[in-house]
Design a protein around this motif. Structure first.
Motif, short mmCIF file in Angstrom:
data_model
loop_
_atom_site.label_atom_id
_atom_site.label_comp_id
_atom_site.label_asym_id
_atom_site.label_seq_id
_atom_site.Cartn_x
_atom_site.Cartn_y
_atom_site.Cartn_z
N MET A 116 9.51 6.96 3.23
CA MET A 116 10.87 6.56 2.88
C MET A 116 11.05 6.46 1.36
SD MET A 116 12.67 6.37 5.62
CE MET A 116 11.72 7.80 6.17
N MET A 117 10.05 5.97 0.66
CA MET A 117 10.16 5.85 -0.79
C MET A 117 10.12 7.21 -1.47
SD MET A 117 8.01 2.38 -1.65
CE MET A 117 8.57 2.38 -3.35
N ARG A 118 9.43 8.17 -0.86
CA ARG A 118 9.42 9.52 -1.43
C ARG A 118 10.76 10.22 -1.26
NH1 ARG A 118 3.84 12.90 -0.59
NH2 ARG A 118 2.55 11.67 -2.01
N LEU A 119 11.57 9.76 -0.31
CA LEU A 119 12.89 10.35 -0.12
C LEU A 119 13.90 9.88 -1.16
CD1 LEU A 119 13.26 10.18 3.79
CD2 LEU A 119 12.74 12.18 2.38
N ALA A 154 16.88 1.21 -2.27
CA ALA A 154 17.34 2.47 -1.70
C ALA A 154 16.61 2.82 -0.40
CB ALA A 154 17.15 3.60 -2.71
N ALA A 155 15.34 2.44 -0.29
CA ALA A 155 14.54 2.76 0.89
C ALA A 155 14.43 1.60 1.86
CB ALA A 155 13.15 3.20 0.46
N SER A 156 15.23 0.56 1.67
CA SER A 156 15.08 -0.67 2.47
C SER A 156 15.27 -0.41 3.97
CB SER A 156 16.07 -1.73 2.00
OG SER A 156 17.42 -1.24 2.10
N ARG A 181 15.18 6.63 -10.30
CA ARG A 181 14.11 6.03 -11.09
C ARG A 181 14.32 6.31 -12.58
NH1 ARG A 181 11.73 8.54 -6.65
NH2 ARG A 181 10.54 7.19 -5.23
N GLU A 182 14.73 7.53 -12.90
CA GLU A 182 14.97 7.89 -14.29
C GLU A 182 16.11 7.06 -14.88
OE1 GLU A 182 15.72 12.02 -14.16
OE2 GLU A 182 13.66 12.59 -13.63
N ALA A 200 0.83 -1.21 0.00
CA ALA A 200 0.00 0.00 0.00
C ALA A 200 0.86 1.25 0.00
CB ALA A 200 -0.92 -0.01 1.22
N GLY A 201 1.93 1.26 0.78
CA GLY A 201 2.83 2.40 0.79
C GLY A 201 3.52 2.59 -0.55
#
Length: 298
Positions: free
Chosen positions: A176-179, A206-208, A185-186, A105-106
């Motif tokens: 965390m994923m927004r950071l 990266a957000a693990s 991603r690009e 969901a996140g």
């Protein structure tokens, strides 16, 4: 003449500015003093509670506490081994259910939904669950599972704990994923990787540390929950059955029941169990800080 004199105007301005600065200094000192007093009061209260818990809890520790089940009313000896095992099972079920749901969901909110209307609704509902009283969640699961099944069970307790843990994991995973920088991603997309591969191989990696931290914090949150278990798993003074049907012993409910009892032996075991839960939550919080520290220092 005085009003048009530039020297008079120039001389008046510093005096007015000086008065403003003086009042600001006074206000700053008052606020600092108030904050310091509030901090000292809070530290004293929390320190007193922790000190009392340590003193009373250490007294309740016995060699057989981790080997014997909880004793009957008015009996001596015994331990909390069945409650410890039951808590491990219930929290294990809860975090096992909550982790994939919360992470997925996140991920949707951070990668796919972003600014969509459905994402806004999900965030709103998630915020409500974050602040919802745990006893209401216990009543919900009681109506959903306990009444149709006709008995308390560890499965119902695990589901109730999972509902409490999900919003914590969702919020942490999204944040965390927004950071993660968009350039990563690009770069993955430039190599021809589909979005799913970029998320799994780049964004999640990266957000693990932050995602794992959210899972640990959710685990610490549900480890000491009592209210939802009163309506779902209840308690048991013996070892629970392998199918987890019927009452399942657990530390939070055991502490609640034993602390209110008139038996000194039960009260001593309640203090020991409270100290054990507090130490466990402290260890989990320290682990969470150690896990997220390397990512925050990048």
């Amino acid at each position: 003449m005085d009003a048009s004199n530039p020297m008079t105007t120039a001389n008046a301005t510093p005096r007015r500015t000086g008065r403003v600065r003086s009042s600001r200094r006074v206000a700053d000192r008052v606020l600092r003093t108030a904050c310091l007093i509030a901090t000292i009061v809070g530290a004293v209260v929390l320190g007193s509670i922790l000190l009392m818990l340590i003193v009373q809890g250490v007294r309740g520790f016995t060699p057989g506490m981790f080997a014997h089940p909880t004793p009957g009313p008015g009996s001596e000896g015994g331990g909390i081994a069945n409650a410890i095992l039951g808590s491990l099972v219930l929290t294990g079920i809860g975090i096992t259910i909550a982790t994939p749901i919360g992470v997925m969901a996140g991920t949707y909110l951070a990668e796919y939904g972003r600014f969509s209307k459905i994402a806004g609704v999900i965030r709103f509902l998630n915020d409500i669950l974050l602040s919802a009283p745990s006893i209401l969640i216990g009543l919900f699961v009681y109506t959903l599972m306990v009444r149709p099944m006709g008995t308390y069970s560890g499965w119902a307790g695990g589901v109730a704990l999972a509902i409490i843990a999900v919003p914590v994991i969702v919020r942490t995973t999204e944040d965390m994923m927004r950071l993660v920088p968009g350039t990563l991603r690009e770069a993955g997309a430039a190599l021809g990787a589909p979005p799913s591969t970029v998320i799994i191989s780049v964004t999640w990696r990266a957000a693990s540390a932050g995602i794992v931290t959210g899972i640990i914090l959710a685990l610490a949150r549900i480890a000491g929950e009592t209210a939802p278990l009163l309506f779902t798993a209840l308690n048991n003074n013996s070892w629970f059955s392998p199918d987890l049907m019927g009452g399942v012993a657990n530390l939070p409910v055991m502490i609640y029941q034993f602390a209110l009892s008139p038996y000194p032996n039960w009260q001593s075991l309640a203090w020991a169990g409270a100290l054990l839960i507090t130490a466990t939550i402290l260890v989990l919080s320290i682990i969470a800080r150690l896990v997220i520290k390397p990512q925050m220092s990048r």
